[in-house]
Design an enzyme around this catalytic site. Structure first.
Site, PDB file in Angstrom:
ATOM      1  N   ASP A  91      21.342  13.469 -31.431  1.00  0.00           N
ATOM      2  CA  ASP A  91      20.784  12.305 -32.116  1.00  0.00           C
ATOM      3  C   ASP A  91      21.315  12.309 -33.541  1.00  0.00           C
ATOM      4  O   ASP A  91      22.117  13.166 -33.920  1.00  0.00           O
ATOM      5  CB  ASP A  91      19.256  12.326 -32.046  1.00  0.00           C
ATOM      6  CG  ASP A  91      18.672  13.497 -32.805  1.00  0.00           C
ATOM      7  OD1 ASP A  91      19.445  14.248 -33.442  1.00  0.00           O
ATOM      8  OD2 ASP A  91      17.453  13.677 -32.752  1.00  0.00           O
ATOM      9  N   ASP A 267      15.158  10.350 -23.034  1.00  0.00           N
ATOM     10  CA  ASP A 267      14.978  11.739 -23.484  1.00  0.00           C
ATOM     11  C   ASP A 267      13.584  11.862 -24.058  1.00  0.00           C
ATOM     12  O   ASP A 267      13.025  10.880 -24.555  1.00  0.00           O
ATOM     13  CB  ASP A 267      15.968  12.109 -24.589  1.00  0.00           C
ATOM     14  CG  ASP A 267      15.477  11.618 -25.944  1.00  0.00           C
ATOM     15  OD1 ASP A 267      15.582  10.407 -26.209  1.00  0.00           O
ATOM     16  OD2 ASP A 267      14.937  12.434 -26.734  1.00  0.00           O
ATOM     17  N   CYS A 305       7.604  20.101  -3.980  1.00  0.00           N
ATOM     18  CA  CYS A 305       8.536  20.168  -5.107  1.00  0.00           C
ATOM     19  C   CYS A 305       9.547  21.280  -4.828  1.00  0.00           C
ATOM     20  O   CYS A 305       9.189  22.347  -4.320  1.00  0.00           O
ATOM     21  CB  CYS A 305       7.803  20.418  -6.414  1.00  0.00           C
ATOM     22  SG  CYS A 305       8.917  20.634  -7.820  1.00  0.00           S
ATOM     23  N   CYS A 307      11.399  22.880  -7.097  1.00  0.00           N
ATOM     24  CA  CYS A 307      11.769  23.671  -8.282  1.00  0.00           C
ATOM     25  C   CYS A 307      11.453  25.153  -8.082  1.00  0.00           C
ATOM     26  O   CYS A 307      10.673  25.524  -7.208  1.00  0.00           O
ATOM     27  CB  CYS A 307      11.088  23.124  -9.542  1.00  0.00           C
ATOM     28  SG  CYS A 307       9.432  23.750  -9.855  1.00  0.00           S
ATOM     29  N   CYS A 310       7.715  26.084  -8.197  1.00  0.00           N
ATOM     30  CA  CYS A 310       6.937  25.704  -7.002  1.00  0.00           C
ATOM     31  C   CYS A 310       7.350  26.513  -5.780  1.00  0.00           C
ATOM     32  O   CYS A 310       6.550  26.719  -4.872  1.00  0.00           O
ATOM     33  CB  CYS A 310       7.063  24.212  -6.737  1.00  0.00           C
ATOM     34  SG  CYS A 310       6.123  23.237  -7.939  1.00  0.00           S
ATOM     35  N   HIS A 336       9.300  23.146 -14.025  1.00  0.00           N
ATOM     36  CA  HIS A 336       8.670  22.171 -13.126  1.00  0.00           C
ATOM     37  C   HIS A 336       8.641  20.772 -13.739  1.00  0.00           C
ATOM     38  O   HIS A 336       8.990  19.784 -13.081  1.00  0.00           O
ATOM     39  CB  HIS A 336       7.252  22.600 -12.755  1.00  0.00           C
ATOM     40  CG  HIS A 336       6.538  21.549 -11.974  1.00  0.00           C
ATOM     41  ND1 HIS A 336       6.791  21.316 -10.635  1.00  0.00           N
ATOM     42  CD2 HIS A 336       5.614  20.612 -12.340  1.00  0.00           C
ATOM     43  CE1 HIS A 336       6.047  20.304 -10.222  1.00  0.00           C
ATOM     44  NE2 HIS A 336       5.326  19.854 -11.232  1.00  0.00           N
TER      45      HIS A 336
END
Lengths: 371, 371
Positions: A91, A267, A305, A307, A310, A336
């Site tokens: 940014d 973002d 999920c 991930c 999980c 997660h």
């Protein structure tokens, strides 16, 4: 080489596309995790890959102060410094100047902004040229033009002057931008005002940037309606062949609403900040792992999920880590939560391809808000 | 099944062996990272595997208070709760009672110890039976007998009474131990006194434990000489076919001195605590990453180290993370510091096999202390 945006499919204003960068291709719409200080808090680059992060964001203001852009440049640029070989967006520092130092005096002048460092109170002066020069040295894939982010409550008169100054700053930044491997985005401002958003979009596009972002929608005093309107006011004036980035937005519903209105990139620090406070996204709404009801809950954060958290850990264990102030808890929740938002964008892409994004929104919101 | 120790090679008193456990075999001598609250601070189980951690240690006292041994048992035991399928050793809680609450009143009675929780001041009563029962439920591979850790400065009379009480506590704990898949170690105490160490060792060995540890050597007021002597006093009375564990020791030189005196296992919070404070072990001594001289040092923490941190990151980046208070910095340093101690034990095993451990000590110390 500059980035290249390829439009693949639309459904209403929503779009599926591909962003070609020097550090790999990224499917859009995409959520970009935030690595403020050249690290996405608690996570490794490998973990970011594992949750399918396409692009990550890093903050120019923070890196300017620490470790300094020259050290990053000497390391071979931001990718090499932090060992991340995927695309990185930086940014411009403007938002940080206006948010981190919001309770301190700052002078916004035509030349730039004088303010005090949030670290040590040192007097600093950031200009459009300096912001771009710092980003050139950081060698991110995408740099942002330096802008002012006035609060939504600013007067129309103030906002109009601010938009015009931001246009002049964009032009000044573009003039000094000199990194051939870095793309540069223009930022549309204008607060809640339709005419100013249109004016800002039209004039920014005239400068022919590599992409466009819509800023000033993540201020504390901004309503959801203001945000959705700001997008609607600007989008018609942005070219179809360039990516569109809604800055600082990471609430799941806002991402869906943004995508439906034509946004490609998002973002936010939201998923990692929530994680550090013990919160997890689920399809059925946010949960607070500190809640005693999870003490003996030996199921994953979210059934289905994919991930790492999980697949291997229970709510009871993660709750224990959070309550015991162990950083591995924040790490599992960060994985997660980021994966949750990235999966959301994956599903949105699929919904656009199948032309049922409005149904997707209805189903998601009903379940997420428990209505 | 209980653990089984296989002696493979000796060099003087130093020994190379293999510990067979229900969760895999472990080469000894070995350093065990500490996962106080069912997590080795900042690290994942996969990262522990990657640094070749053979066994990790977890703290009975902490898990008793949070989340409670019943919740761990309901999760299926500690391995399943924390997703670590390698061997785990739990301590008995004694050391924590005497160190964490050292400035508060505690009553040491024949029955057990009454003291206040370091978390909320709640009155707690820990007995030899309760310590073993908690560890039975945690279902670690190796449990420790409940002992008293008096300061080295205690009077001879006090120490003698304490050793005798610790023997009675060991016997009481052994009686209630009921987990057939968990081994139980006895602890040799006796402070700096040769006769008490001998007496404690001989009497503890009579009870026929699965392994023996030497305790009371990591107190704040203990000198290095006291520690080395305590080992020398006890070792001759410990059986050759059982593992020997020196509790709470993790300084590189102490590990070498311990191995030379016949120790097989070590544990300490040292490498992870140092990491959180920005320190790294190197062959040339400890370094403090906060030191300004590392600002532009784009070399790894240690040339030739095979850890993840050294393979991918520079001192300049890790320094930046530490200065900016980013936990990924502590994570990288924890990986490196644990790997450093594990590599040290790997090299010690090699030196024993090649019968040049005294030369190894001389070379290591000369370089480490820069003499």
């Amino acid at each position: 080489m500059k980035i290249k945006y390829e439009l693949l499919k639309t459904c209403g204003k929503a779009r599926v596309g591909k962003l070609h960068t020097n550090h790999g291709d990224v499917d859009t719409p995409i959520f970009m995790p935030v690595g403020t200080q050249a690290t996405v808090k608690t996570l490794s680059p490998e973990e970011l890959k594992e949750v399918h992060s396409g692009i990550i964001l890093s903050n120019t203001y923070h890196l300017w102060l620490r470790p300094g852009e020259d050290i990053v440049a000497e390391a071979g640029g931001l990718h090499q410094f932090m060992n991340y070989d995927g695309p990185i967006l930086t940014d411009c520092g403007g938002y940080q100047v206006f948010s981190l130092v919001k309770n301190k005096k700052k002078d916004i002048m035509e030349e730039g902004v004088r303010f005090k460092s949030h670290l040590n109170g040192e007097s600093l002066f950031l200009t459009p040229e300096l912001s771009i020069q710092i980003q050139n040295k950081l060698d991110s894939d995408i740099a942002m033009s330096f802008d002012e982010c006035p609060p939504a409550s600013a007067s129309y008169e103030y906002m109009k002057n601010s938009v015009e100054r931001t246009l002049r700053w964009a032009e000044r930044g573009k003039k000094v931008h000199s990194n051939p491997n870095q793309s540069l985005f223009g930022i549309v401002q204008g607060g809640p005002h339709e005419d100013l958003r249109k004016y800002s979009a039209v004039e920014t596009v005239k400068m022919n940037f590599d992409g466009y972002s819509i800023g000033g929608v993540a201020n504390d005093d901004e309503s959801k309606e203001d945000m959705y309107h700001a997008i609607e006011y600007a989008i018609p004036y942005l070219p179809e062949d360039k990516p569109r980035y809604l800055m600082g937005v990471g609430d799941p519903i806002d991402i869906i609403e943004g995508v439906i209105r034509g946004i490609d990139m998002f973002d936010c620090v939201h998923p990692t900040r929530l994680a550090r406070h013990g919160h997890a996204f689920t399809r059925d709404g946010k949960i607070n792992l500190k809640n005693a009801k999870f003490k003996r809950d030996f199921t994953p954060l979210e059934e289905g999920c994919d991930c790492y958290a999980c697949k291997h850990y229970t709510k009871a264990y993660i709750r224990h880590l959070i309550v015991a102030d162990e950083t591995f808890g924040a790490r599992l929740l960060s994985i997660h939560n980021i994966r949750f938002l990235i999966r959301l964008t994956e599903e949105l892409r699929e919904a656009i391809r199948e032309e049922n994004i409005l149904q997707y929104r209805e189903d998601f919101i009903k379940r997420y808000l428990g209505e």
